[in-house]
Design a protein around this motif. Structure first.
Motif, PDB file in Angstrom:
ATOM      1  N   VAL A  17      39.944  43.862  42.733  1.00 27.55           N
ATOM      2  CA  VAL A  17      39.367  42.625  43.258  1.00 27.55           C
ATOM      3  C   VAL A  17      39.162  42.728  44.762  1.00 27.55           C
ATOM      4  O   VAL A  17      38.110  42.332  45.292  1.00 27.55           O
ATOM      5  CB  VAL A  17      40.268  41.424  42.910  1.00 27.55           C
ATOM      6  CG1 VAL A  17      39.748  40.161  43.588  1.00 27.55           C
ATOM      7  CG2 VAL A  17      40.342  41.221  41.407  1.00 27.55           C
ATOM      8  N   GLU A  20      36.130  44.854  45.548  1.00 32.39           N
ATOM      9  CA  GLU A  20      34.873  44.131  45.354  1.00 32.39           C
ATOM     10  C   GLU A  20      34.684  43.074  46.439  1.00 32.39           C
ATOM     11  O   GLU A  20      33.562  42.867  46.929  1.00 32.39           O
ATOM     12  CB  GLU A  20      34.869  43.474  43.974  1.00 32.39           C
ATOM     13  CG  GLU A  20      33.615  42.661  43.662  1.00 32.39           C
ATOM     14  CD  GLU A  20      32.349  43.502  43.643  1.00 32.39           C
ATOM     15  OE1 GLU A  20      31.263  42.933  43.858  1.00 32.39           O
ATOM     16  OE2 GLU A  20      32.462  44.731  43.408  1.00 32.39           O
ATOM     17  N   LEU A  21      35.767  42.399  46.828  1.00 27.44           N
ATOM     18  CA  LEU A  21      35.692  41.398  47.885  1.00 27.44           C
ATOM     19  C   LEU A  21      35.244  42.024  49.198  1.00 27.44           C
ATOM     20  O   LEU A  21      34.422  41.441  49.938  1.00 27.44           O
ATOM     21  CB  LEU A  21      37.057  40.732  48.053  1.00 27.44           C
ATOM     22  CG  LEU A  21      37.196  39.707  49.184  1.00 27.44           C
ATOM     23  CD1 LEU A  21      36.246  38.535  48.969  1.00 27.44           C
ATOM     24  CD2 LEU A  21      38.636  39.214  49.278  1.00 27.44           C
ATOM     25  N   TYR A  22      35.737  43.213  49.509  1.00 27.23           N
ATOM     26  CA  TYR A  22      35.329  43.910  50.735  1.00 27.23           C
ATOM     27  C   TYR A  22      33.833  44.198  50.723  1.00 27.23           C
ATOM     28  O   TYR A  22      33.139  43.990  51.729  1.00 27.23           O
ATOM     29  CB  TYR A  22      36.126  45.205  50.878  1.00 27.23           C
ATOM     30  CG  TYR A  22      35.584  46.119  51.949  1.00 27.23           C
ATOM     31  CD1 TYR A  22      35.835  45.864  53.298  1.00 27.23           C
ATOM     32  CD2 TYR A  22      34.823  47.233  51.604  1.00 27.23           C
ATOM     33  CE1 TYR A  22      35.320  46.701  54.286  1.00 27.23           C
ATOM     34  CE2 TYR A  22      34.312  48.076  52.582  1.00 27.23           C
ATOM     35  CZ  TYR A  22      34.564  47.803  53.917  1.00 27.23           C
ATOM     36  OH  TYR A  22      34.047  48.624  54.881  1.00 27.23           O
ATOM     37  N   GLN A  24      31.495  42.610  49.074  1.00 27.37           N
ATOM     38  CA  GLN A  24      30.758  41.352  49.216  1.00 27.37           C
ATOM     39  C   GLN A  24      30.720  40.895  50.672  1.00 27.37           C
ATOM     40  O   GLN A  24      29.667  40.493  51.179  1.00 27.37           O
ATOM     41  CB  GLN A  24      31.392  40.274  48.334  1.00 27.37           C
ATOM     42  CG  GLN A  24      31.167  40.466  46.852  1.00 27.37           C
ATOM     43  CD  GLN A  24      31.694  39.297  46.036  1.00 27.37           C
ATOM     44  OE1 GLN A  24      32.338  38.388  46.563  1.00 27.37           O
ATOM     45  NE2 GLN A  24      31.435  39.316  44.725  1.00 27.37           N
ATOM     46  N   GLN A  25      31.866  40.945  51.349  1.00 23.72           N
ATOM     47  CA  GLN A  25      31.910  40.540  52.752  1.00 23.72           C
ATOM     48  C   GLN A  25      31.063  41.466  53.619  1.00 23.72           C
ATOM     49  O   GLN A  25      30.378  41.003  54.554  1.00 23.72           O
ATOM     50  CB  GLN A  25      33.364  40.541  53.240  1.00 23.72           C
ATOM     51  CG  GLN A  25      34.247  39.506  52.564  1.00 23.72           C
ATOM     52  CD  GLN A  25      33.834  38.084  52.883  1.00 23.72           C
ATOM     53  OE1 GLN A  25      33.411  37.783  53.987  1.00 23.72           O
ATOM     54  NE2 GLN A  25      33.938  37.199  51.895  1.00 23.72           N
ATOM     55  N   ARG A  39      30.439  35.093  44.269  1.00 24.99           N
ATOM     56  CA  ARG A  39      31.301  35.330  45.437  1.00 24.99           C
ATOM     57  C   ARG A  39      32.763  35.088  45.090  1.00 24.99           C
ATOM     58  O   ARG A  39      33.120  34.066  44.503  1.00 24.99           O
ATOM     59  CB  ARG A  39      30.873  34.411  46.585  1.00 24.99           C
ATOM     60  CG  ARG A  39      31.690  34.590  47.860  1.00 24.99           C
ATOM     61  CD  ARG A  39      31.197  33.643  48.931  1.00 24.99           C
ATOM     62  NE  ARG A  39      32.000  33.754  50.139  1.00 24.99           N
ATOM     63  CZ  ARG A  39      31.813  33.009  51.220  1.00 24.99           C
ATOM     64  NH1 ARG A  39      30.841  32.098  51.229  1.00 24.99           N
ATOM     65  NH2 ARG A  39      32.580  33.177  52.280  1.00 24.99           N
ATOM     66  N   ILE A  40      33.618  36.014  45.452  1.00 22.13           N
ATOM     67  CA  ILE A  40      35.053  35.910  45.210  1.00 22.13           C
ATOM     68  C   ILE A  40      35.698  35.157  46.364  1.00 22.13           C
ATOM     69  O   ILE A  40      35.502  35.500  47.534  1.00 22.13           O
ATOM     70  CB  ILE A  40      35.687  37.304  45.059  1.00 22.13           C
ATOM     71  CG1 ILE A  40      35.096  38.021  43.841  1.00 22.13           C
ATOM     72  CG2 ILE A  40      37.204  37.194  44.919  1.00 22.13           C
ATOM     73  CD1 ILE A  40      35.572  39.451  43.682  1.00 22.13           C
ATOM     74  N   ILE A  43      41.820  36.136  45.528  1.00 22.51           N
ATOM     75  CA  ILE A  43      42.198  37.443  44.985  1.00 22.51           C
ATOM     76  C   ILE A  43      42.930  37.281  43.659  1.00 22.51           C
ATOM     77  O   ILE A  43      42.714  38.052  42.722  1.00 22.51           O
ATOM     78  CB  ILE A  43      43.073  38.204  45.998  1.00 22.51           C
ATOM     79  CG1 ILE A  43      42.255  38.521  47.255  1.00 22.51           C
ATOM     80  CG2 ILE A  43      43.619  39.491  45.387  1.00 22.51           C
ATOM     81  CD1 ILE A  43      43.061  39.169  48.363  1.00 22.51           C
ATOM     82  N   PRO A  46      39.990  35.576  40.689  1.00 22.08           N
ATOM     83  CA  PRO A  46      38.621  35.988  41.060  1.00 22.08           C
ATOM     84  C   PRO A  46      37.520  35.298  40.261  1.00 22.08           C
ATOM     85  O   PRO A  46      36.346  35.393  40.620  1.00 22.08           O
ATOM     86  CB  PRO A  46      38.629  37.498  40.793  1.00 22.08           C
ATOM     87  CG  PRO A  46      39.703  37.707  39.768  1.00 22.08           C
ATOM     88  CD  PRO A  46      40.752  36.685  40.070  1.00 22.08           C
TER      89      PRO A  46
END
Length: 224
Positions: A17, A20-22, A24-25, A39-40, A43, A46
Motif C-alpha cells: 500500500v 502504491e501511495l508513493y 500516486q503522490q 487515491r489512497i 494505509i 486503502p
C-alpha cells in the motif's frame, strides 16, 4: 537485505500500500495535480476514498456511500460503494428491486431533486409511477397554484422520513462511526445495522398492535 518473506502478512500488505501511495503522490506532484483516481488516503484502510459532499460541516467525507430506499418505514440497502457515484443513476435499479420484492411497481416514488432526470421521469411515466417534484420545462408565468404548493410541501415532509432514518442510524446505531477496518467487514456491519433498525421498527409496530388490542379488550369488558 532481509527477504520480504520474513515479513508478516499484514506488514507485507502495508508495504504494498505504501509503495502504491508513493507512486500516486509522485504522479500528482509531477502533474501539479491534487486529484487522483482511486487515491489512497489511509494505509490501514486503502479501500476508503475521499468523497466530496459540499456540506457546511464536512466538505469531504470518508467512508462508504450507500443508497437507501424506504417502504412503510423499513429501510432497504440498494447500493453500497467505497467510490463516489451519482445517485440519480440508481433510481431505476431501485424501482426494479422493489418490483422483485413486492411483485408490482410502486404507485408513488418520492425523491430528491437530483433523481428527477429525464431518463428517470420517462421510466416512471412508462410504468405508471408518479414521481414527486415539479415537472420539467418552463415554470408557469403566474407561479405554482396553491394546490401545487400544498402538494410539494406535503411531499417534502413525507420524503424527509428517509433523512430522519439516516439520522436515527447515526445517533442510535453507530452508522456514522463504523469501527471495522476491512472493506467486507465494514459492509457487513452497515448491513447488520440496517437490519437491526428494521427489526426495531417491526417491534414498535407489534407493540402498537398489541397495545391497541388490549385497549379494545379493556373497553369491551368495561362497557360491554
Amino acid at each position: 537485505m532481509q527477504p520480504l518473506t520474513l515479513l508478516s502478512r499484514k506488514t507485507y500488505r502495508d508495504l504494498l500500500v505504501i509503495h502504491e501511495l508513493y507512486h500516486q503522490q509522485l504522479q500528482m506532484w509531477s502533474e501539479r495535480s491534487h486529484q487522483m483516481e482511486d487515491r489512497i488516503v489511509s494505509i490501514h484502510q486503502p479501500h476508503i476514498r475521499p468523497i466530496v459532499r459540499g456540506k457546511a460541516k464536512a466538505r469531504v467525507e470518508f467512508g462508504a456511500k450507500i443508497a437507501v430506499s424506504m417502504t412503510n418505514g423499513y429501510a432497504f440497502l440498494d447500493r453500497l460503494s467505497w467510490d463516489n457515484f451519482n445517485e440519480s443513476t440508481t433510481l431505476i435499479g431501485v424501482i426494479e428491486k422493489y418490483r422483485e420484492r413486492m411483485g408490482t411497481y410502486p404507485a408513488v416514488v418520492q425523491v430528491d431533486q437530483i433523481y428527477r432526470t429525464r431518463e428517470n421521469r420517462s421510466f416512471c411515466k412508462q410504468h405508471g409511477i408518479w414521481l414527486s417534484g415539479p415537472a420539467l420545462g418552463r415554470k408557469p408565468k403566474n407561479g405554482p397554484s396553491s394546490e401545487d404548493k400544498q402538494d410539494v410541501k406535503q411531499d417534502t415532509g413525507e420524503r424527509n422520513a428517509i433523512e430522519g432514518k439516516f439520522g436515527e442510524g447515526k445517533r442510535k446505531y453507530g452508522l456514522g462511526c463504523i469501527r471495522a477496518h476491512l472493506a467486507k467487514t465494514s459492509e457487513s456491519v452497515i448491513t447488520l445495522q440496517l437490519l437491526v433498525m428494521n427489526l426495531e421498527r417491526r417491534l414498535r409496530v407489534l407493540f402498537c398492535l398489541i397495545f391497541a388490542m388490549l385497549s379494545r379488550r379493556r373497553l369491551a369488558l368495561k362497557f360491554g
